[in-house]
Design a protein around this motif. Structure first.
Motif, short mmCIF file in Angstrom:
data_model
loop_
_atom_site.label_atom_id
_atom_site.label_comp_id
_atom_site.label_asym_id
_atom_site.label_seq_id
_atom_site.Cartn_x
_atom_site.Cartn_y
_atom_site.Cartn_z
N LYS A 1 0.72 -0.78 -0.09
CA LYS A 1 -0.08 0.06 -0.01
C LYS A 1 0.62 1.09 -0.35
O LYS A 1 0.92 2.50 -0.19
N LEU A 2 1.82 1.39 0.47
CA LEU A 2 3.15 1.88 0.81
C LEU A 2 3.44 2.66 -0.66
O LEU A 2 4.03 3.62 -1.01
N ALA A 3 3.52 1.68 -1.53
CA ALA A 3 4.52 1.01 -2.62
C ALA A 3 3.64 1.80 -3.69
O ALA A 3 3.93 2.45 -5.08
N SER A 4 2.05 1.63 -3.56
CA SER A 4 1.46 2.47 -4.28
C SER A 4 1.09 3.67 -5.23
O SER A 4 1.65 4.73 -4.11
N SER A 5 1.73 3.70 -6.67
CA SER A 5 2.52 4.62 -6.62
C SER A 5 0.96 5.33 -8.64
O SER A 5 0.95 4.24 -8.89
N ILE A 6 1.00 6.78 -8.87
CA ILE A 6 0.58 6.38 -10.24
C ILE A 6 1.60 7.60 -10.31
O ILE A 6 1.93 8.53 -10.32
N PHE A 7 1.87 7.50 -11.59
CA PHE A 7 2.72 8.22 -12.79
C PHE A 7 1.18 8.68 -13.54
O PHE A 7 1.17 8.39 -14.99
N ILE A 8 1.92 10.37 -13.49
CA ILE A 8 0.76 11.69 -14.22
C ILE A 8 2.08 11.29 -16.34
O ILE A 8 3.25 12.05 -15.44
N THR A 9 1.08 11.29 -17.13
CA THR A 9 2.41 11.34 -18.00
C THR A 9 1.51 12.50 -19.11
O THR A 9 0.33 12.41 -18.98
N GLU A 10 2.46 13.01 -20.17
CA GLU A 10 1.89 13.85 -21.20
C GLU A 10 2.01 12.79 -22.37
O GLU A 10 2.66 12.65 -23.25
N GLY A 11 0.46 12.37 -22.42
CA GLY A 11 0.54 11.82 -24.11
C GLY A 11 0.90 9.89 -23.49
O GLY A 11 1.04 9.98 -22.67
N ASP A 12 0.05 10.16 -25.09
CA ASP A 12 0.44 8.09 -24.91
C ASP A 12 1.97 7.94 -25.41
O ASP A 12 2.34 6.94 -24.71
N SER A 13 2.38 7.87 -26.21
CA SER A 13 3.52 8.06 -26.86
C SER A 13 4.75 8.05 -25.34
O SER A 13 5.70 6.64 -24.76
#
Length: 652
Positions: free
Chosen positions: A426-438
């Motif tokens: 749970k502490l390792a849970s992460s979300i990457f917010i990226t710019e575009g599909d590529s």
């Protein structure tokens, strides 16, 4: 299914769904059953004892938990009335802590430092309201250190023990001494476990300050600088607030409880909670009871049917309670699970509720000017919420329709707000917010589907500086993002412990970083204050052996010593010097330029993250006004005056 669940997309592939043949089950007999000794178990499974490992670049990395475990014992002595000063020194990766309590009983010095489930805090008569109750903490520090030294002074006598990786190598006899009573612990974390670790003052100082806020009158020396608090949680609130309060904080104290409350012109809620001196960063039963009690008391005082969310909007508060035999949800003690104040005490909810009902209500009747300010703030919040009700409803309906085919969020299995599950995951849970599909492509292909999610932006988000909160719902990008994170009602329900901005290392990428940080600073500053927002660092250069490359060597983790990934010019120059004329240099400018296999190492155990911080002295309002405001010409002149031209002549 909830609204946020609708954002989940089943891209998680299982062996069965992929058509793979299940692996045969290996034999299982008596030879597979093993018993590990205490230190080997800790060294093999450190996450069970100290949470994540890390290298010291984040405030919750394991090396800071080691310091806290030692300090907790020293603090317990102070709480029992022994010793007015604690000295902490950190130099060259080694930590020394000296307290002036009673000192560990000399005959049990070896036992308390190397025998699991051994301690003096099981009987609540000796340590009535201690934070360290299970006899594990200091043993974990011992096992995870290349060298661990403990010395106790007690009534004119002294004894010491030296360990290496948990093994005792030297034990002194009991000798006479003129030293003052107390315990000294010195340890050096094992670099084979905490790889490339380094202690940072910016994370140790808040830890030291919190101890002083919770123990007024205690002097703590850190590397020669003295810290002391005279006003407890009132000092904490004054130091932590990055905006001016609407009224002087309300400070209430009683037996085993202390609270401080104020409001500010900011969105959302902000809380600091403690149990027996332990900073419960993930709250628990005491924080839930506190929020409920304050809301109910204010509602009854004003005799208005206010929504609790309007009462708490803009609230900044701190609570500290002392509980007998506290029950935490993990060894790292970041969330209180106790329902009762002690074996024979009231429930936590009743204890806090009765105190708040009496003391806060009395305060408001005595200080009607403060009550008037709170009433005005609550009414403003109510008006703003009702004004946005129509916008919010339409946005949610639009969100539901979009979610049916929304491919912007590729979710993971484990989330921070899961009611059950592995605490380490749970502490390792992460979300990457990226710019575009590529840009999301490489991350999506090699992410850990257990704990790593990806949210792909459609393009550059809108500049949210100075705009009203309705943009959260009118703008599709922000609407979907806040729903994916589950922070619309505040960060209590945050689904990911680590929210990571992952953009290209070019001008556009940097601009998107600024726009996203502005968004969080404007509307969800508590996410930053609680250490949830990060920026992903990816290598700027790949330097590899040209001859080896032509022979068929591949990049990524399989490339061996002939390939170096460099995050700075200094690292690039050092790599070129190692490879000489055979150096082949590649400049990465976009995430999409890095192959998935190469990217695997950059979001794995060796991930490099820069935490976005927010401190009072940062003058955030002024920074946002300059960099994100409407003063275009002023910024343009600043850029011209400070422009640096990069020399790419050595980059092939």
């Amino acid at each position: 299914m909830t609204e946020n669940d609708e954002l989940i997309h089943d891209d998680i592939e299982t062996p069965e769904s992929a058509g793979a043949t299940p692996a045969p089950i290996p034999d299982y007999d008596e030879d597979d059953i093993k018993t590990l000794d205490w230190k080997e178990h800790i060294r093999r499974r450190p996450g069970m004892y100290i949470g994540k490992l890390g290298d010291g670049s984040n405030f919750d990395d394991g090396i800071y938990v080691l310091i806290k475990e030692v300090l907790d014992n020293a603090i317990d002595e102070y709480m029992m009335g022994f010793g007015k000063q604690i000295i902490v020194d950190v130099a060259d990766g080694t930590v020394t802590v000296r307290d002036y309590g009673r000192g560990v009983p000399l005959g049990k010095l070896v036992d308390v430092s190397s025998k699991m489930n051994t301690g003096g805090k099981y009987d609540s008569k000796a340590f009535k309201k201690s934070v360290g109750l299970n006899g594990v903490g200091i043993k974990a520090v011992n096992a995870l250190s290349t060298e661990f030294f403990i010395c106790s002074v007690r009534d004119g006598q002294m004894k010491s023990v030296l360990y290496r990786c948990g093994d005792k190598v030297e034990e002194s006899d009991i000798e006479p001494t003129t030293e003052a009573n107390g315990t000294l612990v010195r340890f050096t974390p094992d670099a084979s476990i905490f790889r490339d670790y380094a202690y940072r003052d910016e994370f140790i100082v808040p830890l030291i300050k919190n101890y002083t806020y919770l123990n007024t009158g205690l002097a703590m020396m850190f590397n020669g600088k003295r810290y002391i608090s005279r006003h407890g949680l009132l000092d904490l609130l004054r130091d932590a607030m990055t905006t001016d309060p609407l009224y002087a904080p309300i400070h209430l104290k009683g037996d085993d409880i202390e609270v401080a409350i104020t409001h500010a012109n900011q969105r959302g809620e902000e809380y600091y909670s403690f149990v027996n001196g332990q900073h419960t960063t993930h709250g628990g039963t005491h924080l839930a009871a506190f929020k409920e009690s304050v809301s109910r008391t204010l509602k009854e005082y004003f005799k208005r049917d206010f929504d609790y969310s309007d009462i708490r909007n803009g609230m900044i508060a701190a609570i500290s309670i002392k509980v007998e035999e506290p029950l935490f949800e993990s060894q790292t003690k970041t969330k209180l699970g106790s329902r009762d104040m002690g074996p024979d005490g009231p429930t936590v909810a009743k204890f806090i509720g009765d105190f708040i009902k009496t003391e806060l209500d009395n305060y408001l009747h005595r200080n009607t000017d403060v009550a008037d300010i709170i009433l005005k703030k609550v009414q403003e919040s109510e008006r703003a919420r009702k004004a946005m009700a129509g916008i919010t409803k339409l946005a949610r309906e639009k969100q539901k329709k979009a979610n049916l085919n929304n491919k912007k969020l590729l979710d993971c299995r484990v989330h921070l707000n899961d009611s059950r599950g592995n605490e380490e995951k749970k502490l390792a849970s992460s979300i990457f917010i990226t710019e575009g599909d590529s840009a999301a492509g490489s991350i999506t292909k090699i992410r850990n589907v257990e704990t790593q999610a990806v949210f792909s932006l459609r393009g550059k988000p809108k500049n949210s500086y100075g705009v009203p909160a309705k943009i959260l719902y009118e703008n599709d990008e922000f609407n979907l993002l806040q729903a994916a994170l589950n922070i619309e009602e505040g960060i209590d329900g945050l689904r990911y412990n680590n929210v990571i901005i992952a953009t290209d290392a070019d001008v556009d990428g940097m601009h998107i970083r600024l726009l996203l940080m502005t968004f969080f600073l404007q509307f969800f500053p508590d996410m930053i204050k609680k250490g949830h927002l990060y920026v992903l660092q990816t290598p700027l250069f790949r330097v590899r052996n040209h001859k080896t490359t032509k022979r068929g060597a591949r990049g990524g983790s399989a490339a061996g010593d002939d390939t170096y990934y460099c995050y700075t010019d200094e690292e690039r120059i050092a790599a070129i010097e190692k490879l000489g004329d055979n150096a082949e240099i590649t400049r990465f400018k976009g995430l999409g330029e890095i192959s998935p296999e190469e990217f695997r190492g950059f979001i794995g155990p060796d991930i490099r993250l820069d935490r976005v911080s927010l401190r009072k002295e940062d003058a955030v309002a002024e920074l946002l006004e300059f960099y994100m405001g409407k003063n275009t010409m002023e910024r343009q002149n600043f850029i011209i005056d400070n422009l640096v031209v990069e020399d790419d002549s050595q980059i092939g």
